[in-house]
Design an enzyme around this catalytic site. Structure first.
Site, short mmCIF file in Angstrom:
data_model
loop_
_atom_site.label_atom_id
_atom_site.label_comp_id
_atom_site.label_asym_id
_atom_site.label_seq_id
_atom_site.Cartn_x
_atom_site.Cartn_y
_atom_site.Cartn_z
N HIS A 269 0.88 -1.18 0.00
CA HIS A 269 0.00 0.00 0.00
C HIS A 269 0.92 1.23 0.00
O HIS A 269 1.38 1.64 1.07
CB HIS A 269 -0.87 0.03 1.26
CG HIS A 269 -1.98 -0.99 1.28
ND1 HIS A 269 -2.51 -1.50 2.45
CD2 HIS A 269 -2.66 -1.58 0.27
CE1 HIS A 269 -3.48 -2.35 2.15
NE2 HIS A 269 -3.58 -2.42 0.83
N MET A 423 4.13 0.52 4.90
CA MET A 423 4.26 -0.36 6.08
C MET A 423 3.52 -1.66 5.84
O MET A 423 3.56 -2.54 6.66
CB MET A 423 3.64 0.33 7.30
CG MET A 423 4.24 1.67 7.58
SD MET A 423 3.51 2.45 9.03
CE MET A 423 1.88 2.78 8.47
N HIS A 424 2.76 -1.71 4.76
CA HIS A 424 1.93 -2.89 4.47
C HIS A 424 2.48 -3.58 3.24
O HIS A 424 2.33 -3.08 2.13
CB HIS A 424 0.48 -2.46 4.18
CG HIS A 424 -0.19 -1.74 5.31
ND1 HIS A 424 -1.36 -1.03 5.16
CD2 HIS A 424 0.13 -1.66 6.63
CE1 HIS A 424 -1.71 -0.53 6.33
NE2 HIS A 424 -0.82 -0.88 7.23
N LEU A 425 3.10 -4.73 3.44
CA LEU A 425 3.70 -5.49 2.32
C LEU A 425 3.07 -6.87 2.27
O LEU A 425 2.80 -7.46 3.32
CB LEU A 425 5.21 -5.63 2.57
CG LEU A 425 5.98 -4.31 2.65
CD1 LEU A 425 6.96 -4.34 3.79
CD2 LEU A 425 6.71 -4.01 1.36
#
Ligand SMILES: Cc1cc2nc3c(=O)[nH]c(=O)nc-3n(C[C@H](O)[C@H](O)[C@H](O)COP(=O)(O)OP(=O)(O)OC[C@H]3O[C@@H](n4cnc5c(N)ncnc54)[C@H](O)[C@@H]3O)c2cc1C
Length: 489
Positions: A269, A423-425
């Site tokens: 994201h 931070m969202h993988l």
């Protein structure tokens, strides 16, 4: 509390287990606790340290040094570079995040099922797994009013007629009998203690470096470190779950010669930030964390409020160095807001002799346009919320002093100066039956490998659109339930 492996007659550097779980983040901790509760001897390896939640104040410099990989500095290279962060400690990302919690929407699972041919993955099929995880790691709304920097976003959205909601968190707010305040429901507070109570063995400070198969068992080669020394160890197990997170899992698998559809489809994201300046003080130290998100434009982009402590504000204002004194003086009138989209793709590769992976990312012209539109909408809502000025965290970008300035924002994001973070993988090893795209079966078993599973965010077939941890946990719970039923452990 047993945190070192019990002797099994093989010597201190050789351990035989039924199951080894690599990584103790949300995916690994859920998986390991379920396997231990099924009566198996489970060892969970974690590269980072085993530290309590209060070892450092939340979002402090000390916390970043103790609990983030590479002190929070990781770069995905490409025309537009992306800075990403990962937790590296017992509990993984759940220890350092805010625990904003969603069940991913139905349309996300519908898409994964059709695009990747994932069996039995509808929202209704996952609902019991979400519910089971929420029983252990409590999810609650704020017990009182949200902080002002959060409600400002809600007020702005209300004035524009946009959908905005308070997001619950993985947090038990109730004070206990002694009057102690509630606790964040990170893995070190929930699934890791459950794992230990069921007889599991936790090995912190231990990094798996390679896995190999021989004589019907898996061998995990690992390095165990202490401040002065390190030791090579070997664990053997019938079954291995790799749960190092969406970047480290493909790194370990590729290093171990397992490369089919591994590390080719990293998604994330991408996020842009701004600092908003208000007339009155909206940023009060010690207040609860911000919780509102604007969902009007989902699944294209969503907006929210970040932790806005003074050091974070100084960092977010770095693109406007003339404002540093103002941050010192007026930080209580400032807060950081973000817009987050779902575009972009990346690859994870390992190179001999390098400890860290090479991550390559690509944002298409459409992705850059979408983010630029998101930034425009974010400025709109902040002025509707009463902001006096909006400072995009992008070098060379204009300061906006009123809605009339919004058209000054470029209509697409210039890739070289984009200043995108994430931070969202996820999605680096997608699950499903499409053998051209998927690294694992619909239930996380690596295609072509016996008793080798992936159990983390890598498995998700694409962006969750909402904060991902709830979905990582529910999918891990679903898959390990199936592995136990199939007697694969
Ligand atoms: C700052 C931050 C804020 C976030 N905010 C939110 C939020 O509010 N809500 C939300 O839903 N999500 C949030 N997220 C995302 C969420 O934390 C992740 O989606 C989730 O933690 C992913 O879980 P995981 O099990 O896939 O991996 P991780 O949490 O990354 O855990 C993997 C663990 O494995 C360990 N490991 C890796 N390789 C090895 C190896 N070779 N050997 C041994 N151990 C290894 C790592 O050290 C790590 O501890 C945030 C993330 C960050 C970093």
């Amino acid at each position: 509390m047993a945190i070192f492996p019990r002797g099994n007659g093989l010597g201190p550097d050789k351990i035989a287990a039924d199951v080894v779980v690599i990584g103790s983040g949300p995916g690994g901790a859920v998986t390991a606790s379920m396997c231990a509760e099924a009566g198996k001897f489970v060892v969970m390896l974690e590269e980072g340290q085993n530290l309590p939640l209060e070892s450092a104040p939340h979002f402090s410099r000390e916390e970043i040094l103790q609990k983030y990989r590479n002190a929070g500095v990781n770069i995905g290279f490409g025309a537009a570079k992306i800075a990403y962060v990962e937790g590296c400690c017992v509990g993984g990302g759940s220890e350092v995040n805010r625990g904003l919690y969603h069940r991913a929407p139905e349309a996300v699972f519908d898409r994964w099922r059709s695009d990747y041919r994932v069996d039995a993955l509808s929202l209704s099929e996952l609902t019991p797994h979400f519910a089971a995880c929420e029983k252990v790691a409590k999810v609650e709304y704020l017990p009182g009013p949200a902080p002002q920097l959060s409600t400002r976003l809600e007020e702005g959205a209300h004035r524009l007629g946009w959908a905005c909601l308070e997001v619950p968190r993985l947090y038990a707010y109730a004070t206990d009998a002694t009057g102690a305040p509630g606790r964040k429901q990170s893995m070190s507070e929930t699934f890791v203690p459950r794992f230990l109570e069921a007889g599991g063995e936790l090995m912190p400070d231990t990094c798996a470096t390679r896995i190999a198969r021989s004589a019907g068992r898996w061998t995990v080669h690992a390095r165990r470190s202490n401040p002065t020394d390190s030791q090579e160890i070997e664990l053997t197990a019938k079954t291995v779950f790799v749960a190092g997170g969406a970047v480290q899992t493909p790194l370990l698998l590729r290093r171990s010669g397992i490369r089919r559809n591994v590390g080719d489809s990293l998604r994330f994201h991408p996020m842009l930030k701004v600092v908003a300046l208000f007339a009155d003080e909206i940023n009060t130290p010690g207040e609860l964390e911000p919780v509102h998100q604007i969902k009007e434009f989902d699944p294209r982009f969503s907006m929210g409020c970040s932790m806005s402590k003074r050091p974070a504000l100084a960092l977010a204002m770095a693109a406007h160095p003339q404002m540093m004194e103002a941050v010192d003086r007026d930080w209580r009138r400032m807060a950081i807001y973000y817009v987050q989209s779902t575009g972009g793709i990346g690859r994870v590769r390992s190179f001999p002799g390098f400890r860290d992976p090479f991550v390559r990312v690509e944002l298409s012209p459409l992705d850059l346009k979408e983010l630029a539109e998101g930034l425009t909408r974010l400025a709109e809502v902040l002025f509707a919320a009463g902001a006096q000025a909006v400072y995009p965290s992008i070098p060379g970008y204009p300061v906006l002093f009123s809605p009339a300035d919004i058209p000054k924002l470029p209509q697409t994001l210039p890739p070289k100066q984009a200043n995108v973070t994430t931070m969202h993988l996820f999605s680096s090893c997608p699950m499903g039956e499409d053998m051209h795209k998927c690294a694992t079966s619909s239930f996380g078993r690596v295609h072509g490998a016996d008793n080798l599973f992936i159990a983390d965010a890598s498995l998700l077939c694409g962006p969750t659109v909402v904060n991902p941890q709830g979905t990582v946990m529910a999918v891990a719970h679903r898959n390990v339930t199936r592995a136990i039923e199939d007697r694969a452990i």
